[in-house]
Structure formats: structure tokens, C-alpha cells
Write an enzyme that holds these catalytic residues in place. Structure first.
Site, PDB file in Angstrom:
ATOM      1  N   ASP A  90      -2.936   8.009  -0.989  1.00  0.00           N
ATOM      2  CA  ASP A  90      -2.635   8.873  -2.045  1.00  0.00           C
ATOM      3  C   ASP A  90      -3.441   8.245  -3.425  1.00  0.00           C
ATOM      4  O   ASP A  90      -3.791   9.078  -4.173  1.00  0.00           O
ATOM      5  CB  ASP A  90      -1.042   9.162  -2.202  1.00  0.00           C
ATOM      6  N   GLU A 120      -1.485  13.916  -6.973  1.00  0.00           N
ATOM      7  CA  GLU A 120      -1.759  12.999  -6.299  1.00  0.00           C
ATOM      8  C   GLU A 120      -1.030  11.684  -7.066  1.00  0.00           C
ATOM      9  O   GLU A 120      -0.457  10.743  -6.570  1.00  0.00           O
ATOM     10  CB  GLU A 120      -3.087  12.522  -5.863  1.00  0.00           C
ATOM     11  N   HIS A 123       2.508  11.659  -6.589  1.00  0.00           N
ATOM     12  CA  HIS A 123       2.908  11.100  -5.357  1.00  0.00           C
ATOM     13  C   HIS A 123       2.832   9.527  -5.381  1.00  0.00           C
ATOM     14  O   HIS A 123       3.655   8.905  -4.836  1.00  0.00           O
ATOM     15  CB  HIS A 123       1.796  11.722  -4.315  1.00  0.00           C
ATOM     16  N   TYR A 127       6.105   6.469  -4.703  1.00  0.00           N
ATOM     17  CA  TYR A 127       6.236   5.470  -3.802  1.00  0.00           C
ATOM     18  C   TYR A 127       6.901   4.188  -4.622  1.00  0.00           C
ATOM     19  O   TYR A 127       7.407   3.454  -4.114  1.00  0.00           O
ATOM     20  CB  TYR A 127       4.707   5.096  -3.075  1.00  0.00           C
ATOM     21  N   GLU A 187      -5.152  14.932   3.950  1.00  0.00           N
ATOM     22  CA  GLU A 187      -4.008  15.712   3.558  1.00  0.00           C
ATOM     23  C   GLU A 187      -3.143  16.402   4.903  1.00  0.00           C
ATOM     24  O   GLU A 187      -2.109  16.938   4.715  1.00  0.00           O
ATOM     25  CB  GLU A 187      -4.556  17.074   2.815  1.00  0.00           C
ATOM     26  N   GLU A 221       0.948  18.508   0.013  1.00  0.00           N
ATOM     27  CA  GLU A 221      -0.130  18.143   0.625  1.00  0.00           C
ATOM     28  C   GLU A 221      -0.574  19.099   1.655  1.00  0.00           C
ATOM     29  O   GLU A 221      -1.800  19.632   1.851  1.00  0.00           O
ATOM     30  CB  GLU A 221       0.106  17.018   1.433  1.00  0.00           C
ATOM     31  N   HIS A 224      -2.791  21.273  -0.725  1.00  0.00           N
ATOM     32  CA  HIS A 224      -4.140  20.623  -0.919  1.00  0.00           C
ATOM     33  C   HIS A 224      -4.950  20.832   0.371  1.00  0.00           C
ATOM     34  O   HIS A 224      -6.190  20.926   0.304  1.00  0.00           O
ATOM     35  CB  HIS A 224      -3.814  18.937  -1.100  1.00  0.00           C
TER      36      HIS A 224
END
Length: 347
Positions: A90, A120, A123, A127, A187, A221, A224
Site C-alpha cells: 500500500d 492508499e 490504508h 496498518y 488491487e 481496493e 481502485h
């Protein structure tokens, strides 16, 4: 064929028309009127993307904080390695989306890629957020080192890395098309063994906060992948000289080799995880590859894998509106947002 380098799109050039004459290498004023664009249905894509807005710290991780220590060692290890994988994939997507937009001479593409780049970035932040919820800073940092040091992961990402860097060094139509192929793979297929791991935990009532976050990433995703596939087809149509048997063979070979690398990775990271059948996972990866090929206007490579062999995953993936692209057909799940009363700082 001479591979002429593309110039970056001008920010503003009033002498050019508002409606772009080409996606890349065309002419446009830089003024975006959504009612006068070359591909009008892309406005709906833009609206779907901005409608997906969310932030990582809206998701309540309180139960995950308590549960992580109770997971099997194999589950903890897979959790950390897969977060490392997802962050490795990502993080470059934010920049790659921005790079594509820099060379796009269609302002609608620039705007859509800007939204994708922002998502992104969210995303990747997510994490860090989930790891900070469940493990020490030392373990967080170790997880983020996997993409640089783990030999299986390095091998898995090598071809993608080469192509993304080739686009930086030689921004021509061929490298943009090839980068879009790898982006569609990323993706639409590369993430999915990792997603399946978290959904498998959730169906055992484990780490539901993480699974909820993954489902929202998954939803993004899917959108995307849908847009990149359409952009690929439109770019190829506008640059017919690249629509050759040789290039088509390259796409198929790229998919084949990517599937093999994904199978190797999933066997490596999921081998000791209860609840995931590696044969089913193999079929699921090939099923996802077939989906992306169809969306890109190509034939399936794995005709024996046209159906999803892991149908239980549907319960954990948000609905994507649009039967033409054959995405999952499940209703959106509710999730618990943190607030000042139940916020992460209080955990």
C-alpha cells in the site's frame, strides 16, 4: 517502436480545450468540468470513491487489544507478517497513483487518482494503527521490516518493484500500461490471501476490529481495481499501436507468474493457520486473477476457477454496487466508531 517519453501534464493551459483530447499525451486546459469529460461515467466512479471516506482511528480496537495475546503463536506470526506485506504494497500505491496523475492529461483522471492516493495513505496509516493497538513499538517496527528483509516477500514483490521503478525512470505509454497491469494485480489479487487471513480470524470471533478495518480497505481496493482496469482499457484503446499480440502475451505471462508467486507466499504465511485450506486458497487466488483479467478485457487463464471456492468470505466484504463487474454481493456491515468516550487513548 520508438518509446517516446511523456511530458508531465501542464497544470493550466487555457489555450487547450477543457475536455481532454487524450488520457496521456493529449491536450487539456487543466480545468475540470465533470459535465464535459471524455469518459462521462467516470464521474460515478469518482462519487463512489469519495463516498467511501473513512479514517483508521474510527474503528474500535478495544477487543483486539485484549485478544491478540490469546492468539496461537502461528496466528500472531501470520498477523504480523501479513500486516508487513500489506504495508509494503500500500505504501508505494500512494506515490504510484500520484505519478500516474502527473502524466495524465485528462483532469478527471487526475482527480480520481488524487482520491485513490489519499485512500492508499489512509490504508497505510491503518496498518500502523492496528499494530500500535496490539504490540510493542519494537514488534511494530519488526513487522514493517518484512518487506525489506523477508526473502519470500522480497521474491514475491520483485517484479512489481522493477516495473514501478521503470515507470519512474522512463515515463512512456508502455510503462504506464504495464504499471497499470501490476496495479490491477495488486488491487485485485495480491492483497487477498492476506484479507482472507483476517476474515478467517473474524469468523472465529477473533480480532474483529482488525477484520472490520480490512473490510473497509477491501471495499476501497475493489473500487481502485475497477477504475484502474477501465483506465487500462481506455488507454490501450487510445494507443492502439500497443494493443498487440506481444503485449497481450506479456499481460498473460505477468498474471501467470504473479499467481505462482502469490501461491508461494500464501503457502509460506498461512501453512500453520487453522481454518484456511491451502487448496481452497489456491483456487481463490486464481479466481481473483480471472476476475481482474475479465475486467481488463481479457480472457480467463484458469477456466476451472470461475467461481469463488471460499464463499464464506462474502460475509466479511462490503457490497460494491455494480453487477457488471461481478463484485461481491453482500450488504454493508456496521462497525463501532471510537469517540471521546470509547477512544483509543483510553484503552
Amino acid at each position: 517502436m520508438q518509446k517516446a517519453l511523456l511530458e508531465k501534464a501542464k497544470t493550466l493551459e487555457p489555450r487547450n480545450p477543457n475536455k481532454s483530447t487524450g488520457l496521456f499525451g493529449g491536450k487539456s486546459s487543466g480545468i475540470l468540468n465533470w459535465n464535459d469529460i471524455a469518459y462521462p461515467h467516470w464521474y460515478k466512479m469518482y462519487k463512489r470513491l469519495v463516498g467511501n471516506y473513512w479514517q483508521a482511528d474510527e474503528i474500535n480496537m478495544s477487543s483486539d487489544v485484549k485478544q491478540f495475546a490469546t492468539l496461537e503463536k502461528s496466528e500472531q506470526d501470520a498477523y504480523l507478517k501479513i500486516i508487513g506485506l500489506l504495508s509494503t504494497l500500500d505504501a508505494p500505491q500512494t506515490r504510484t497513483a500520484l505519478l500516474i496523475s502527473l502524466y495524465a492529461t485528462d483532469p478527471s483522471v487526475q482527480s480520481i487518482m488524487a482520491v485513490i492516493a489519499q485512500q492508499e495513505a489512509v490504508h497505510n496509516e491503518s496498518y500502523s494503527y492496528v499494530l500500535s493497538s496490539v504490540v510493542s513499538l519494537d514488534k511494530q517496527n519488526k513487522s514493517f521490516q518484512f518487506g525489506r528483509k523477508d526473502p519470500v516477500l522480497l521474491k514475491r514483490n520483485e517484479n512489481l518493484t522493477k516495473q514501478y521503478n521503470a515507470f519512474v525512470e522512463e515515463p512512456n505509454i508502455e510503462n504506464i500500461l504495464k504499471t497499470m497491469v501490476y496495479t490491477a494485480l495488486l488491487e485485485g489479487m495480491f492483497f487477498y490471501s492476506g484479507f482472507a487471513f483476517f476474515y478467517n480470524l473474524a469468523r472465529q470471533n477473533k480480532m474483529v476490529g482488525t477484520s472490520t478495518m480490512i473490510s473497509y480497505i477491501n471495499r476501497d481496493e475493489l473500487e481502485h481495481g475497477r477504475f484502474i482496469s477501465e483506465l487500462f482499457r481506455a488507454t490501450l484503446a487510445e494507443n492502439a499501436a500497443y494493443n498487440t499480440a506481444e503485449f497481450t502475451d506479456w499481460v498473460y505471462e505477468t498474471f501467470r507468474s504473479s499467481v505462482e508467486l502469490e501461491l508461494e507466499w500464501s503457502s509460506y504465511v498461512l501453512a500453520d493457520v487453522d481454518g484456511i485450506d491451502l487448496d481452497e486458497m489456491s483456487g481463490y487466488i486464481k479466481y481473483r486473477a480471472n476476475k481482474m483479467l475479465r475486467m481488463m478485457g481479457l480472457s480467463e487463464l484458469y477456466p476451472e476457477h470461475v467461481d469463488n471456492p471460499m464463499k464464506w468470505i462474502r460475509a466479511y466484504v462490503d457490497n460494491i454496487d455494480g453487477t457488471k463487474t461481478d463484485f461481491f454481493e453482500q450488504k454493508s456491515r456496521q462497525y463501532s466508531k471510537t469517540s471521546d468516550l470509547n477512544g483509543f487513548d483510553d484503552l
